[in-house]
Write an enzyme that holds these catalytic residues in place. Structure first.
Site, PDB file in Angstrom:
ATOM      1  N   GLY A  46      76.482  11.477  13.589  1.00  0.00           N
ATOM      2  CA  GLY A  46      75.602  10.517  13.025  1.00  0.00           C
ATOM      3  C   GLY A  46      75.843   9.825  11.578  1.00  0.00           C
ATOM      4  O   GLY A  46      76.579  10.606  11.049  1.00  0.00           O
ATOM      5  N   GLN A  51      74.694   6.470   3.278  1.00  0.00           N
ATOM      6  CA  GLN A  51      76.054   7.055   2.909  1.00  0.00           C
ATOM      7  C   GLN A  51      77.333   6.334   2.691  1.00  0.00           C
ATOM      8  O   GLN A  51      78.458   6.673   2.274  1.00  0.00           O
ATOM      9  CB  GLN A  51      76.293   8.137   4.130  1.00  0.00           C
ATOM     10  CG  GLN A  51      75.286   8.995   4.479  1.00  0.00           C
ATOM     11  CD  GLN A  51      75.388  10.077   5.634  1.00  0.00           C
ATOM     12  OE1 GLN A  51      75.136   9.829   6.508  1.00  0.00           O
ATOM     13  NE2 GLN A  51      76.084  11.080   5.439  1.00  0.00           N
ATOM     14  N   CYS A  94      76.674  17.753   7.594  1.00  0.00           N
ATOM     15  CA  CYS A  94      76.633  16.391   7.050  1.00  0.00           C
ATOM     16  C   CYS A  94      77.665  15.732   6.462  1.00  0.00           C
ATOM     17  O   CYS A  94      78.440  16.556   5.711  1.00  0.00           O
ATOM     18  CB  CYS A  94      75.495  16.240   6.008  1.00  0.00           C
ATOM     19  SG  CYS A  94      75.031  14.587   5.275  1.00  0.00           S
ATOM     20  N   LEU A  95      78.122  14.410   6.745  1.00  0.00           N
ATOM     21  CA  LEU A  95      79.329  14.009   6.328  1.00  0.00           C
ATOM     22  C   LEU A  95      79.307  13.751   4.969  1.00  0.00           C
ATOM     23  O   LEU A  95      80.452  13.599   4.117  1.00  0.00           O
ATOM     24  CB  LEU A  95      79.594  12.653   7.033  1.00  0.00           C
ATOM     25  CG  LEU A  95      79.870  12.717   8.466  1.00  0.00           C
ATOM     26  CD1 LEU A  95      80.082  11.298   9.101  1.00  0.00           C
ATOM     27  CD2 LEU A  95      81.232  13.744   8.876  1.00  0.00           C
ATOM     28  N   HIS A 136      67.861  14.058  11.052  1.00  0.00           N
ATOM     29  CA  HIS A 136      68.603  14.236  10.070  1.00  0.00           C
ATOM     30  C   HIS A 136      69.216  13.013   9.363  1.00  0.00           C
ATOM     31  O   HIS A 136      69.010  12.472   8.243  1.00  0.00           O
ATOM     32  CB  HIS A 136      69.895  14.869  10.340  1.00  0.00           C
ATOM     33  CG  HIS A 136      71.053  14.988   9.359  1.00  0.00           C
ATOM     34  ND1 HIS A 136      71.188  16.203   8.744  1.00  0.00           N
ATOM     35  CD2 HIS A 136      71.742  14.049   8.793  1.00  0.00           C
ATOM     36  CE1 HIS A 136      72.110  15.940   7.988  1.00  0.00           C
ATOM     37  NE2 HIS A 136      72.448  14.692   7.838  1.00  0.00           N
ATOM     38  N   GLU A 137      69.559  11.947  10.247  1.00  0.00           N
ATOM     39  CA  GLU A 137      69.847  10.665   9.928  1.00  0.00           C
ATOM     40  C   GLU A 137      68.660   9.771   9.229  1.00  0.00           C
ATOM     41  O   GLU A 137      68.643   8.902   8.182  1.00  0.00           O
ATOM     42  CB  GLU A 137      70.473   9.723  10.756  1.00  0.00           C
ATOM     43  CG  GLU A 137      71.500  10.603  11.490  1.00  0.00           C
ATOM     44  CD  GLU A 137      72.660  10.729  10.511  1.00  0.00           C
ATOM     45  OE1 GLU A 137      72.832  10.244   9.446  1.00  0.00           O
ATOM     46  OE2 GLU A 137      73.362  11.952  10.760  1.00  0.00           O
ATOM     47  N   HIS A 140      67.877  10.727   5.561  1.00  0.00           N
ATOM     48  CA  HIS A 140      68.882   9.931   4.620  1.00  0.00           C
ATOM     49  C   HIS A 140      68.066   8.733   4.175  1.00  0.00           C
ATOM     50  O   HIS A 140      68.374   8.307   3.074  1.00  0.00           O
ATOM     51  CB  HIS A 140      70.214   9.462   5.323  1.00  0.00           C
ATOM     52  CG  HIS A 140      71.077  10.594   5.306  1.00  0.00           C
ATOM     53  ND1 HIS A 140      71.621  10.954   4.162  1.00  0.00           N
ATOM     54  CD2 HIS A 140      71.689  11.303   6.425  1.00  0.00           C
ATOM     55  CE1 HIS A 140      72.505  12.000   4.416  1.00  0.00           C
ATOM     56  NE2 HIS A 140      72.515  12.373   5.815  1.00  0.00           N
TER      57      HIS A 140
HETATM   58 NI    NI Z   1      73.865  13.389   6.530  1.00  0.00          NI
END
Ligand code: NI
Length: 172
Positions: A46, A51, A94-95, A136-137, A140
């Site tokens: 995701g 991000q 998380c990236l 989660h996304e 963000h």
């Molecule tokens: Ni994340």
């Protein structure tokens, strides 16, 4: 399509609330496709627009098996319209927090409404990893990060670790 730089925490860019998308046009579609390519390359399941430094309510998710047919979801203005009372505890990454994995509690299933890549309103029920990922996304988009679900102590430990990691990356 292009692989973009993923912003790592801590960074004020990740804490800003994102604005809704008016309509999904050619430009937004390009952002969605770049986000997908960036996510697959990472690799991740995701990615949210902040991000990559874009403060618009756009996320991409693909929790399908990487070895099978990919099932990418491109979503603008995603929102949770219903959530189960069932709560699950699941490890999340998380990236923007490389190599950090923490357990977070969330509703097990959620109904999500969004605009797809053709500007059509869609709704679906997500469960399992996909439900976790979508929540989660969406977090963000409101500047809410993985660490914001943790205790103050855990949060400060991880953010300190991330600062060190970023410093090391700059001097390397
Ligand atoms: Ni994340």
């Amino acid at each position: 399509m292009a692989i973009l730089h993923i912003i790592k925490a801590p960074d004020p860019i990740l804490k800003k609330r994102c604005a809704p998308v008016d309509r999904v046009d050619e430009d937004i579609r390009r952002v969605m496709d770049d986000m997908l390519e960036t996510m697959y390359a990472a690799p991740g399941v995701g990615l949210a627009a902040p991000q990559i430094g874009i403060h618009k309510r756009i996320i991409v998710v693909d929790t399908s098996n990487p070895k099978g047919d990919r099932q990418p979801l491109r979503m603008a203005n995603p929102e949770i319209v219903a959530a189960s009372e069932d709560i699950v505890l699941r490890e999340e990454g998380c990236l923007s927090f490389p190599d950090q994995y923490e357990e977070v509690e969330r509703p097990a299933t959620v109904r999500v409404r969004y605009l797809d890549h053709e500007n059509e309103i869609r709704e679906f029920d997500a469960e399992g990893l996909q439900a976790v990922c979508v929540q989660h996304e969406i977090d963000h988009l409101d500047g809410v990060l993985l660490v914001d679900h943790l205790s103050t102590l855990k949060r400060s430990i991880i953010l300190r670790r991330m600062k060190k990691f970023k410093k090391a990356a700059v001097s390397a």
